[in-house]
Design an enzyme around this catalytic site. Structure first.
Site, PDB file in Angstrom:
ATOM      1  N   GLU A 111       0.870  -1.188   0.000  1.00  0.00           N
ATOM      2  CA  GLU A 111       0.000   0.000   0.000  1.00  0.00           C
ATOM      3  C   GLU A 111       0.898   1.225   0.000  1.00  0.00           C
ATOM      4  O   GLU A 111       2.124   1.115   0.097  1.00  0.00           O
ATOM      5  CB  GLU A 111      -0.956  -0.028   1.205  1.00  0.00           C
ATOM      6  N   HIS A 225      -8.850   9.879   3.437  1.00  0.00           N
ATOM      7  CA  HIS A 225      -8.440   8.790   2.544  1.00  0.00           C
ATOM      8  C   HIS A 225      -8.635   9.265   1.102  1.00  0.00           C
ATOM      9  O   HIS A 225      -9.669   9.851   0.785  1.00  0.00           O
ATOM     10  CB  HIS A 225      -9.307   7.550   2.814  1.00  0.00           C
ATOM     11  N   ARG A 267      -0.714   8.816   1.944  1.00  0.00           N
ATOM     12  CA  ARG A 267      -2.123   9.183   1.768  1.00  0.00           C
ATOM     13  C   ARG A 267      -2.390  10.682   1.702  1.00  0.00           C
ATOM     14  O   ARG A 267      -3.141  11.153   0.868  1.00  0.00           O
ATOM     15  CB  ARG A 267      -2.925   8.666   2.952  1.00  0.00           C
ATOM     16  N   HIS A 328     -11.245   9.821   7.085  1.00  0.00           N
ATOM     17  CA  HIS A 328     -11.066   8.378   7.255  1.00  0.00           C
ATOM     18  C   HIS A 328     -10.543   7.999   8.629  1.00  0.00           C
ATOM     19  O   HIS A 328     -10.981   6.995   9.202  1.00  0.00           O
ATOM     20  CB  HIS A 328     -10.085   7.884   6.187  1.00  0.00           C
ATOM     21  N   ARG A 363      -1.246   8.770   9.105  1.00  0.00           N
ATOM     22  CA  ARG A 363      -1.019   7.350   9.373  1.00  0.00           C
ATOM     23  C   ARG A 363      -0.602   6.591   8.116  1.00  0.00           C
ATOM     24  O   ARG A 363      -1.198   6.763   7.043  1.00  0.00           O
ATOM     25  CB  ARG A 363      -2.296   6.726   9.953  1.00  0.00           C
TER      26      ARG A 363
HETATM   27  C1  SIN Z   1      -7.663   0.844   3.012  1.00  0.00           C
HETATM   28  O1  SIN Z   1      -7.914  -0.320   2.750  1.00  0.00           O
HETATM   29  O2  SIN Z   1      -7.314   1.661   2.179  1.00  0.00           O
HETATM   30  C2  SIN Z   1      -7.825   1.305   4.431  1.00  0.00           C
HETATM   31  C3  SIN Z   1      -6.835   0.679   5.287  1.00  0.00           C
HETATM   32  C4  SIN Z   1      -6.297   1.706   6.224  1.00  0.00           C
HETATM   33  O3  SIN Z   1      -7.023   2.640   6.596  1.00  0.00           O
HETATM   34  O4  SIN Z   1      -5.115   1.652   6.543  1.00  0.00           O
END
Ligand code: SIN
Length: 433
Positions: A111, A225, A267, A328, A363
């Site tokens: 990610e 997010h 993010r 988020h 985060r």
């Molecule tokens: C996501 O799946 O993008 C959310 C997971 C997270 O908030 O770290």
């Protein structure tokens, strides 16, 4: 009707449940859930749980977390998070958590802002699976009682010592007296017009902390997010399109079909680029394109997202997904040490309502479930050790003259006033401002 318990746990997401399961079985534990038992942000988490890929990865994991957090993190908490990540994933495996695997080995995805693939997952519903896995353990623990649809209105206290909480269920107010109280009350998204959070999560834990002069920290650190499914209805919870979709190669494009950002930046950075792109193209959303991936792969790896988008008229294997940022996660919260201990005696806080400082200003993806696991485990170890020396303090009910709405309005007002003081720019994003 007063209840007496050794430990009161406020919240039934991962922090609450994992705390209860790690507490001694000879302790009487009472849990309350504001809504239904699984009406929590944990059950909505899609992407996965970060974990160090062995001891050699700890430094890199620490660095990734610090970099994503703009180096505003508490470095000690970050080191603990990385070092204790593996034992907590092992503990979940022992509870038969069915993580996705490649040839028997855990499957790790990527990610944003992670240097390597280090996120364990269960399809695109890791949080739901985690909630179910923990809940499955509860019936065998006869010492744990859970009250659903039970709201905490305030804590009970004497001087600076917490003694439980004032609660309401089915219009009946009552006190739950406890030697130790654990605040695991979740996030703040219910106060925002656009949020991926459960609507019932309205910063209750932090508001009650503010009201009782318990230290709080970093109230201005709020994460948006980058990719929530776009629709213009502000009264609905926004459906998350997991960051793992970008981790698996999904591309962000504008209304003209052009890419405009590296999708795997932190993010906050991706969110900023999306807002700029929407402004420059005079649109309210951009698109996440996965049409170049096989439909079978998408259906299997992202079944929830595939289905939800289809219900909204988008076959993600044929059309790009309209997305826009939404509130988020809350990196701030009740200030705690690395055992979840707050500035009030006998009061602990874990998970999103707490602030260990581990996330800094932003985060790192998939660190939220991990934080909840690591710090609630550490905190409950400490509670298990010390609770025998803690007496029950008998407190009279503060006042039973007010109704639920009075307390809820008061709590919301207290939190919003403090938030807006730190982040005036966020005012327009809030429901009641
Ligand atoms: C996501 O799946 O993008 C959310 C997971 C997270 O908030 O770290």
């Amino acid at each position: 009707m007063d209840i007496y318990t050794d430990v009161l746990v406020i919240g039934t997401g991962v922090s609450g449940l994992y705390s209860a399961l790690n507490l001694r079985e000879d302790l009487k534990i009472t849990m309350i859930s504001k809504g239904k038992i699984d009406q929590c942000n944990t059950a909505l988490a899609q992407g996965g749980i970060s974990v160090a890929r062995g001891t050699n990865d700890i430094d890199l994991f620490v660095n990734d977390t610090l970099k994503a957090g703009s180096y505003k993190n508490d470095i000690n908490a970050v080191k603990i998070l990385a070092e204790e990540s593996m034992e907590n994933i092992d503990a979940l495996c022992k509870m038969d958590f069915d993580f996705d695997r490649d040839n028997d080995e855990l499957s790790y995805t990527r990610e944003g802002a992670h240097s390597i693939n280090r996120i364990v997952h269960y399809k695109d519903k890791t949080g739901k699976k985690l909630e179910e896995t923990l809940l499955k353990q509860i019936p065998s623990r006869k010492n744990i009682t859970i009250f659903e649809n039970c709201t905490m209105l305030d804590i009970l206290k004497k001087d600076n010592v917490c003694a439980g909480a004032l609660c309401i269920k089915d219009d009946i107010q009552f006190n739950i007296h406890a030697k130790i109280t654990i605040m695991a009350a979740g996030g703040i998204g219910g106060l925002f017009r656009n949020s991926t959070n459960q609507k019932i999560l309205t910063a209750d834990g932090v508001a009650v902390a503010l009201k009782n002069n318990i230290k709080v920290k970093n109230l201005g650190y709020i994460q948006f997010h980058p990719t929530a499914f776009f629709n213009s209805n502000e009264h609905e919870r926004k459906f998350l399109i997991s960051e793992s979709v970008r981790g698996e190669g999904g591309k962000l494009i504008n209304c003209n079909g052009n890419r405009f950002v590296d999708e795997l930046l932190p993010r906050d950075v991706v969110t900023k680029y999306i807002y700029e792109e929407e402004k420059n193209t005079h649109t309210s959303n951009v698109y996440l394109d996965v049409t170049f991936m096989e439909e079978e792969f998408l259906k299997n790896r992202f079944p929830t997202i595939y289905k939800k988008c289809l219900e909204n008229g988008i076959n993600i294997s044929k059309e790009p997904i309209p997305v826009s940022p939404a509130q988020h996660y809350f990196m701030g919260g009740i200030e705690v040490d690395t055992f979840g201990k707050t500035s009030m005696e006998n009061l602990f806080a874990f998970g999103e309502c707490s602030c260990t400082g581990v996330h800094g200003a932003n985060r790192l993806a998939s660190n939220s479930l991990l934080e909840a696991l690591v710090f609630s485990k550490r905190g409950t170890k400490k509670i298990n050790k010390n609770i025998s020396n803690i007496p029950m303090i008998n407190i009279d009910s503060p006042s039973l003259n007010y109704d639920k709405k009075y307390y809820e309005d008061l709590n919301n007002k207290i939190f919003i006033e403090s938030l807006v003081k730190e982040r005036g720019d966020i005012k327009n994003e809030l429901v009641n401002c």
